[in-house]
Design a protein around this motif. Structure first.
Motif, PDB file in Angstrom:
ATOM      1  N   SER A  38       0.843  -1.197   0.000  1.00 19.91           N
ATOM      2  CA  SER A  38       0.000   0.000   0.000  1.00 19.91           C
ATOM      3  C   SER A  38       0.874   1.242   0.000  1.00 19.91           C
ATOM      4  O   SER A  38       2.022   1.206   0.433  1.00 19.91           O
ATOM      5  N   ILE A  39       0.290   2.340  -0.502  1.00 17.90           N
ATOM      6  CA  ILE A  39       0.929   3.652  -0.440  1.00 17.90           C
ATOM      7  C   ILE A  39      -0.087   4.601   0.174  1.00 17.90           C
ATOM      8  O   ILE A  39      -1.216   4.721  -0.322  1.00 17.90           O
ATOM      9  N   THR A  40       0.299   5.275   1.275  1.00 20.88           N
ATOM     10  CA  THR A  40      -0.582   6.225   1.940  1.00 20.88           C
ATOM     11  C   THR A  40       0.160   7.539   2.137  1.00 20.88           C
ATOM     12  O   THR A  40       1.242   7.556   2.719  1.00 20.88           O
ATOM     13  N   ILE A  41      -0.425   8.627   1.637  1.00 25.45           N
ATOM     14  CA  ILE A  41       0.108   9.965   1.869  1.00 25.45           C
ATOM     15  C   ILE A  41      -0.976  10.727   2.608  1.00 25.45           C
ATOM     16  O   ILE A  41      -2.073  10.941   2.080  1.00 25.45           O
ATOM     17  N   SER A  42      -0.683  11.116   3.861  1.00 24.28           N
ATOM     18  CA  SER A  42      -1.692  11.789   4.681  1.00 24.28           C
ATOM     19  C   SER A  42      -1.275  13.192   5.090  1.00 24.28           C
ATOM     20  O   SER A  42      -2.009  13.871   5.809  1.00 24.28           O
ATOM     21  N   GLY A  43      -0.089  13.634   4.657  1.00 20.89           N
ATOM     22  CA  GLY A  43       0.356  14.978   4.996  1.00 20.89           C
ATOM     23  C   GLY A  43       1.703  15.264   4.371  1.00 20.89           C
ATOM     24  O   GLY A  43       2.319  14.396   3.740  1.00 20.89           O
ATOM     25  N   GLY A  44       2.153  16.475   4.542  1.00 16.70           N
ATOM     26  CA  GLY A  44       3.457  16.871   4.025  1.00 16.70           C
ATOM     27  C   GLY A  44       3.385  17.375   2.602  1.00 16.70           C
ATOM     28  O   GLY A  44       2.306  17.567   2.025  1.00 16.70           O
ATOM     29  N   SER A  45       4.564  17.564   2.033  1.00 19.59           N
ATOM     30  CA  SER A  45       4.709  18.017   0.667  1.00 19.59           C
ATOM     31  C   SER A  45       5.505  16.966  -0.091  1.00 19.59           C
ATOM     32  O   SER A  45       6.619  16.625   0.315  1.00 19.59           O
ATOM     33  N   VAL A  46       4.937  16.445  -1.181  1.00 19.12           N
ATOM     34  CA  VAL A  46       5.564  15.341  -1.916  1.00 19.12           C
ATOM     35  C   VAL A  46       5.758  15.752  -3.365  1.00 19.12           C
ATOM     36  O   VAL A  46       4.813  16.214  -4.014  1.00 19.12           O
ATOM     37  N   LEU A  47       6.969  15.578  -3.860  1.00 20.50           N
ATOM     38  CA  LEU A  47       7.288  15.761  -5.272  1.00 20.50           C
ATOM     39  C   LEU A  47       7.795  14.423  -5.782  1.00 20.50           C
ATOM     40  O   LEU A  47       8.804  13.899  -5.298  1.00 20.50           O
ATOM     41  N   ALA A  48       7.087  13.812  -6.741  1.00 17.54           N
ATOM     42  CA  ALA A  48       7.445  12.487  -7.251  1.00 17.54           C
ATOM     43  C   ALA A  48       7.503  12.529  -8.770  1.00 17.54           C
ATOM     44  O   ALA A  48       6.515  12.875  -9.416  1.00 17.54           O
ATOM     45  N   THR A  49       8.657  12.155  -9.341  1.00 13.41           N
ATOM     46  CA  THR A  49       8.845  12.180 -10.784  1.00 13.41           C
ATOM     47  C   THR A  49       9.411  10.853 -11.253  1.00 13.41           C
ATOM     48  O   THR A  49      10.526  10.482 -10.882  1.00 13.41           O
ATOM     49  N   GLY A  50       8.640  10.121 -12.065  1.00 12.92           N
ATOM     50  CA  GLY A  50       9.111   8.874 -12.645  1.00 12.92           C
ATOM     51  C   GLY A  50      10.023   9.138 -13.833  1.00 12.92           C
ATOM     52  O   GLY A  50      10.211  10.285 -14.247  1.00 12.92           O
ATOM     53  N   TYR A  51      10.603   8.092 -14.396  1.00 10.60           N
ATOM     54  CA  TYR A  51      11.480   8.260 -15.543  1.00 10.60           C
ATOM     55  C   TYR A  51      11.020   7.369 -16.690  1.00 10.60           C
ATOM     56  O   TYR A  51      10.049   7.644 -17.341  1.00 10.60           O
ATOM     57  N   GLU A  52      11.653   6.261 -16.948  1.00  9.14           N
ATOM     58  CA  GLU A  52      11.402   5.440 -18.137  1.00  9.14           C
ATOM     59  C   GLU A  52      10.374   4.350 -17.837  1.00  9.14           C
ATOM     60  O   GLU A  52      10.724   3.249 -17.453  1.00  9.14           O
ATOM     61  N   GLY A  53       9.092   4.660 -17.966  1.00 14.96           N
ATOM     62  CA  GLY A  53       8.057   3.652 -17.801  1.00 14.96           C
ATOM     63  C   GLY A  53       7.526   3.473 -16.401  1.00 14.96           C
ATOM     64  O   GLY A  53       6.589   2.711 -16.200  1.00 14.96           O
ATOM     65  N   GLY A  54       8.103   4.140 -15.402  1.00 16.87           N
ATOM     66  CA  GLY A  54       7.612   4.035 -14.036  1.00 16.87           C
ATOM     67  C   GLY A  54       6.680   5.182 -13.694  1.00 16.87           C
ATOM     68  O   GLY A  54       6.866   6.315 -14.157  1.00 16.87           O
ATOM     69  N   ALA A  55       5.649   4.908 -12.915  1.00 15.40           N
ATOM     70  CA  ALA A  55       4.731   5.955 -12.466  1.00 15.40           C
ATOM     71  C   ALA A  55       5.436   6.888 -11.494  1.00 15.40           C
ATOM     72  O   ALA A  55       6.442   6.525 -10.874  1.00 15.40           O
ATOM     73  N   GLY A  56       4.887   8.080 -11.325  1.00 14.23           N
ATOM     74  CA  GLY A  56       5.372   8.956 -10.266  1.00 14.23           C
ATOM     75  C   GLY A  56       5.071   8.332  -8.911  1.00 14.23           C
ATOM     76  O   GLY A  56       5.943   8.191  -8.057  1.00 14.23           O
ATOM     77  N   THR A  62       2.901  16.952  -5.944  1.00 10.52           N
ATOM     78  CA  THR A  62       3.216  17.329  -7.320  1.00 10.52           C
ATOM     79  C   THR A  62       3.831  16.099  -7.957  1.00 10.52           C
ATOM     80  O   THR A  62       4.814  15.551  -7.444  1.00 10.52           O
ATOM     81  N   VAL A  63       3.263  15.644  -9.066  1.00 10.68           N
ATOM     82  CA  VAL A  63       3.641  14.337  -9.580  1.00 10.68           C
ATOM     83  C   VAL A  63       3.708  14.334 -11.098  1.00 10.68           C
ATOM     84  O   VAL A  63       2.960  15.039 -11.769  1.00 10.68           O
ATOM     85  N   LYS A  64       4.634  13.532 -11.625  1.00 13.76           N
ATOM     86  CA  LYS A  64       4.756  13.334 -13.066  1.00 13.76           C
ATOM     87  C   LYS A  64       5.234  11.910 -13.302  1.00 13.76           C
ATOM     88  O   LYS A  64       6.138  11.415 -12.622  1.00 13.76           O
ATOM     89  N   GLY A  65       4.612  11.218 -14.254  1.00  7.21           N
ATOM     90  CA  GLY A  65       5.001   9.849 -14.576  1.00  7.21           C
ATOM     91  C   GLY A  65       6.139   9.801 -15.577  1.00  7.21           C
ATOM     92  O   GLY A  65       6.458  10.794 -16.237  1.00  7.21           O
ATOM     93  N   GLY A  66       6.750   8.641 -15.689  1.00  7.57           N
ATOM     94  CA  GLY A  66       7.770   8.414 -16.700  1.00  7.57           C
ATOM     95  C   GLY A  66       7.135   8.143 -18.055  1.00  7.57           C
ATOM     96  O   GLY A  66       5.909   8.126 -18.203  1.00  7.57           O
ATOM     97  N   LYS A  67       7.956   7.917 -19.045  1.00  5.62           N
ATOM     98  CA  LYS A  67       7.497   7.686 -20.413  1.00  5.62           C
ATOM     99  C   LYS A  67       6.436   6.588 -20.448  1.00  5.62           C
ATOM    100  O   LYS A  67       6.650   5.490 -19.946  1.00  5.62           O
ATOM    101  N   TYR A  68       5.265   6.883 -21.008  1.00  6.68           N
ATOM    102  CA  TYR A  68       4.131   5.974 -21.180  1.00  6.68           C
ATOM    103  C   TYR A  68       3.476   5.540 -19.871  1.00  6.68           C
ATOM    104  O   TYR A  68       2.632   4.657 -19.873  1.00  6.68           O
ATOM    105  N   ALA A  69       3.850   6.113 -18.751  1.00  4.83           N
ATOM    106  CA  ALA A  69       3.308   5.690 -17.450  1.00  4.83           C
ATOM    107  C   ALA A  69       2.331   6.731 -16.903  1.00  4.83           C
ATOM    108  O   ALA A  69       2.331   7.892 -17.310  1.00  4.83           O
ATOM    109  N   ALA A  70       1.513   6.293 -15.960  1.00 16.24           N
ATOM    110  CA  ALA A  70       0.641   7.209 -15.237  1.00 16.24           C
ATOM    111  C   ALA A  70       1.464   8.064 -14.290  1.00 16.24           C
ATOM    112  O   ALA A  70       2.536   7.652 -13.834  1.00 16.24           O
ATOM    113  N   ALA A  71       0.947   9.226 -13.960  1.00 20.04           N
ATOM    114  CA  ALA A  71       1.558  10.010 -12.895  1.00 20.04           C
ATOM    115  C   ALA A  71       1.249   9.348 -11.547  1.00 20.04           C
ATOM    116  O   ALA A  71       2.119   9.193 -10.696  1.00 20.04           O
TER     117      ALA A  71
END
Length: 185
Positions: A77-95, A117-126
């Protein structure tokens, strides 16, 4: 090591029980198919929880998710309940979600607070599935959060089997106290 996550399990069927970040400033990168935070290549990670602090998970190579699973890996599981998160994927991985080629059943992604703030890698979901992800039963649940994301659905957007509130119902977003800003990147 090769294929290991920046923070989490090693590569080659490595595993970790859980990861919890509750404050401070955390920066995680990875370059050989592990996640920035989560499982390594072909590895498994239990729960990933972020409840506070400033978290930067930014991949500059490889095909793991920034937060979630490495290539062909899994997480509970992934749970984000607070804070500031910046996640950026690269080659095929989601943010936030799965890396390239996952075929496991993934646990839920719950964002119930904080700013993401999130961005996915190539062809992936954010947020959601990585490229060529064959996993099933992935759910995303949003409440009381603000998300900056390039697109609403699919590549560089949200991609899961079940998404709550429904993406095509802005009144449901408001009822859940969810703000989604499209960055169009």
């Amino acid at each position: 090591g090769t294929g290991a996550a920046g923070i989490g399990s090693g590569g080659g069927n490595g595993s970790c029980n859980s990861i919890a970040i509750s404050g401070g400033e955390v920066t995680a990168t990875e370059g050989t198919d592990g996640a920035g935070i989560g499982s390594g290549l072909d590895g498994h990670c239990g729960s990933i929880t972020i409840s506070g602090g400033t978290v930067h998970a930014h991949l500059t190579s490889g095909s793991g998710a920034a937060i979630g699973s490495g290539r062909n890996g899994s997480y509970d599981s992934i749970t984000i309940s607070g804070g500031s998160v910046l996640a950026t994927g690269y080659e095929g991985g989601a943010g936030i979600g799965s890396g390239l080629g996952g075929d496991s059943s993934f646990g839920p992604i719950v964002i119930s607070g904080g700013e993401v703030t999130v961005k996915g890698g190539k062809y992936a979901a954010a947020i959601g599935k990585g490229w060529d992800d064959q996993g099933r039963d992935l759910s995303i649940t949003l409440s009381s959060c603000k998300i900056w994301i390039p697109a609403l659905k699919g590549v560089n957007g949200f991609d899961a089997d079940v998404i709550t509130p429904a993406l095509d119902d802005p009144s449901a977003w408001a009822a859940a106290n969810v703000i989604i800003e499209l960055t169009g990147e």
